[in-house]
Design a protein around this motif. Structure first.
Motif, PDB file in Angstrom:
ATOM      1  N   THR A 130     -13.235   5.501 -30.969  1.00  0.00           N
ATOM      2  CA  THR A 130     -11.987   4.845 -31.364  1.00  0.00           C
ATOM      3  C   THR A 130     -11.604   3.787 -30.337  1.00  0.00           C
ATOM      4  O   THR A 130     -11.664   4.032 -29.133  1.00  0.00           O
ATOM      5  CB  THR A 130     -10.844   5.876 -31.478  1.00  0.00           C
ATOM      6  N   ALA A 131     -11.211   2.612 -30.814  1.00  0.00           N
ATOM      7  CA  ALA A 131     -10.791   1.532 -29.917  1.00  0.00           C
ATOM      8  C   ALA A 131      -9.543   1.952 -29.145  1.00  0.00           C
ATOM      9  O   ALA A 131      -8.676   2.665 -29.668  1.00  0.00           O
ATOM     10  CB  ALA A 131     -10.512   0.266 -30.717  1.00  0.00           C
ATOM     11  N   LEU A 132      -9.453   1.488 -27.896  1.00  0.00           N
ATOM     12  CA  LEU A 132      -8.355   1.865 -27.007  1.00  0.00           C
ATOM     13  C   LEU A 132      -7.720   0.634 -26.370  1.00  0.00           C
ATOM     14  O   LEU A 132      -8.423  -0.282 -25.928  1.00  0.00           O
ATOM     15  CB  LEU A 132      -8.876   2.763 -25.880  1.00  0.00           C
ATOM     16  N   ILE A 133      -6.394   0.616 -26.312  1.00  0.00           N
ATOM     17  CA  ILE A 133      -5.682  -0.375 -25.510  1.00  0.00           C
ATOM     18  C   ILE A 133      -4.527   0.332 -24.804  1.00  0.00           C
ATOM     19  O   ILE A 133      -4.096   1.410 -25.218  1.00  0.00           O
ATOM     20  CB  ILE A 133      -5.132  -1.559 -26.340  1.00  0.00           C
ATOM     21  N   TYR A 134      -4.038  -0.294 -23.738  1.00  0.00           N
ATOM     22  CA  TYR A 134      -2.848   0.214 -23.060  1.00  0.00           C
ATOM     23  C   TYR A 134      -1.641  -0.630 -23.442  1.00  0.00           C
ATOM     24  O   TYR A 134      -1.732  -1.859 -23.549  1.00  0.00           O
ATOM     25  CB  TYR A 134      -3.014   0.144 -21.541  1.00  0.00           C
ATOM     26  N   TYR A 135      -0.495   0.048 -23.628  1.00  0.00           N
ATOM     27  CA  TYR A 135       0.766  -0.682 -23.708  1.00  0.00           C
ATOM     28  C   TYR A 135       1.768  -0.043 -22.750  1.00  0.00           C
ATOM     29  O   TYR A 135       2.199   1.097 -22.951  1.00  0.00           O
ATOM     30  CB  TYR A 135       1.372  -0.727 -25.116  1.00  0.00           C
ATOM     31  N   ALA A 136       2.100  -0.771 -21.707  1.00  0.00           N
ATOM     32  CA  ALA A 136       3.172  -0.424 -20.756  1.00  0.00           C
ATOM     33  C   ALA A 136       3.035   0.942 -20.098  1.00  0.00           C
ATOM     34  O   ALA A 136       4.029   1.649 -19.929  1.00  0.00           O
ATOM     35  CB  ALA A 136       4.534  -0.540 -21.439  1.00  0.00           C
ATOM     36  N   PRO A 137       1.827   1.345 -19.691  1.00  0.00           N
ATOM     37  CA  PRO A 137       1.749   2.592 -18.930  1.00  0.00           C
ATOM     38  C   PRO A 137       2.315   2.392 -17.531  1.00  0.00           C
ATOM     39  O   PRO A 137       2.461   1.261 -17.060  1.00  0.00           O
ATOM     40  CB  PRO A 137       0.242   2.860 -18.870  1.00  0.00           C
ATOM     41  N   SER A 138       2.619   3.500 -16.874  1.00  0.00           N
ATOM     42  CA  SER A 138       3.141   3.448 -15.512  1.00  0.00           C
ATOM     43  C   SER A 138       2.416   4.471 -14.649  1.00  0.00           C
ATOM     44  O   SER A 138       1.982   5.516 -15.137  1.00  0.00           O
ATOM     45  CB  SER A 138       4.645   3.738 -15.512  1.00  0.00           C
ATOM     46  N   THR A 139       2.293   4.150 -13.370  1.00  0.00           N
ATOM     47  CA  THR A 139       1.752   5.102 -12.403  1.00  0.00           C
ATOM     48  C   THR A 139       2.868   5.868 -11.700  1.00  0.00           C
ATOM     49  O   THR A 139       2.587   6.719 -10.850  1.00  0.00           O
ATOM     50  CB  THR A 139       0.903   4.379 -11.340  1.00  0.00           C
ATOM     51  N   GLY A 140       4.120   5.564 -12.038  1.00  0.00           N
ATOM     52  CA  GLY A 140       5.233   6.267 -11.411  1.00  0.00           C
ATOM     53  C   GLY A 140       5.227   6.080  -9.907  1.00  0.00           C
ATOM     54  O   GLY A 140       5.134   4.962  -9.400  1.00  0.00           O
ATOM     55  N   ALA A 141       5.293   7.195  -9.182  1.00  0.00           N
ATOM     56  CA  ALA A 141       5.339   7.146  -7.718  1.00  0.00           C
ATOM     57  C   ALA A 141       3.949   7.176  -7.087  1.00  0.00           C
ATOM     58  O   ALA A 141       3.826   7.215  -5.860  1.00  0.00           O
ATOM     59  CB  ALA A 141       6.167   8.315  -7.189  1.00  0.00           C
TER      60      ALA A 141
END
Length: 350
Positions: A130-141
């Protein structure tokens, strides 16, 4: 297009549910069929309870507070239960079996490898078809210098497009994947939430308190400010004896409506800050260590120069930290156009 959303969908957190709701409805409005991928990592139930009850080593809490937390958990579970088109998945292989055209991973702290809910599925483990993209993930701290293993980087490379919610996350992705990363707005900026409303106990003039840490240390200053300006003090998700109205078990609908109807927001939370800005409120921003990357990133992205409240007169702080919403709204509008462009082009390239 048949799209799956992979995020902390079961998190008992107002901001987590708001961003999922916004992303889902935004994509539906664009004509896509949405499936919410309800992934639950190992010990998910226990971790969720610990977070919801704020369980810490040697913890002691009044039974009343425990009951309030349980009531809040029930309110979240009722909201989550009504999320349409959700399907529970155990791993990436089950995601591949759903015949989706695309999985959008994000938003929230899904790239925080030290988060209690983190799992390598959020960097593509076992999602091979399945194709994958990121939208607005965060690494937090998580430190920007955190290095993924070779195996994790191999999974990470499956994504066709990369975006981030803040500059720290952008640098983390670039350090590990060496790909161009677009900074985009949190999904809550893409949706207005006008259809969500409910009756609340808020009067005509109110201050909303919403924080992860207790703000009892600022009680005298908050009470003085409220009395001077004839504000009611409304506390969300916590109870303070000195607040006029306590909503420790607020529903998601109440949470959103309170931000819309109040005049002042006092918060240390990322989504507390987001909803204050969306609704053009006066903001008293309190520092919390694990929220600094996210809050500072949002302020920088929107061109807002703002310091954190420490102590002293709230009137003086608000006078110094006056927010010019004519400029802020223009910046939000500009960033929204950029964010929608990223998402639109990413979908077109699938």
């Amino acid at each position: 297009m048949n799209i799956g959303i992979l995020t902390y969908a079961g998190g008992l957190n107002y901001g987590a549910q708001a961003q999922l709701y916004a992303m889902t409805n935004y994509l539906k409005e664009k004509g896509h069929n949405i499936t919410v991928l309800m992934f639950k990592p190992k010990y998910y139930f226990v971790k969720n309870i610990k977070i919801a009850l704020r369980v810490e080593p040697n913890w002691q809490r009044h039974p009343k507070h425990i009951m309030q937390s349980i009531k809040r958990m029930k309110a979240f579970n009722n909201w989550i239960k009504n999320i349409p088109n959700q399907i529970e998945v155990k791993d990436g292989k089950e995601v591949d079996g759903l015949d989706l055209d695309l999985v959008i991973a994000g938003s929230d702290e899904i790239l925080n490898c030290k988060h209690p809910f983190y799992d390598d599925i959020y960097i593509g483990k076992d999602i091979d078809k399945t194709a994958l993209i990121y939208y607005a993930p965060s690494t937090g701290a998580l430190s920007v210098d955190y290095v993924l293993s070779d195996e994790q980087i191999m999974w990470f490379q499956k994504f066709k497009n990369y975006s981030a919610r803040d500059v720290v996350t952008k640098k983390f992705i670039e350090n590990n994947e060496h790909q161009e990363v677009t900074v985009v707005l949190d999904p809550t900026f893409l949706w207005e939430f006008n259809e969500i409303t409910c009756k609340t106990k808020l009067g005509e003039k109110s201050i909303v308190l919403y924080s992860f840490d207790s703000i009892a240390d600022y009680a005298d200053e908050i009470i003085d400010y409220a009395n001077k300006h004839e504000y009611e003090i409304v506390s969300l998700a916590r109870e303070y004896r000195w607040a006029n109205i306590n909503l420790p078990a607020a529903t998601e609908q109440e949470w959103i409506t309170c931000f819309r109807n109040c005049e002042v927001v006092i918060t240390d939370s990322y989504h507390g800050l987001v909803f204050a800005l969306k609704n053009k409120k006066k903001v008293v921003l309190i520092s919390r260590e694990d929220k600094l990357n996210k809050n500072n990133g949002l302020l920088e992205f929107l061109g807002i120069q703002m310091s954190y409240y420490k102590k002293g007169s709230i009137d003086r702080y608000l006078h110094t930290e006056t927010l010019d919403y004519s400029i802020i709204n223009e910046n939000i509008k500009k960033r929204k156009i950029e964010s929608e462009k990223y998402l639109s082009e990413a979908l077109e390239n699938i």
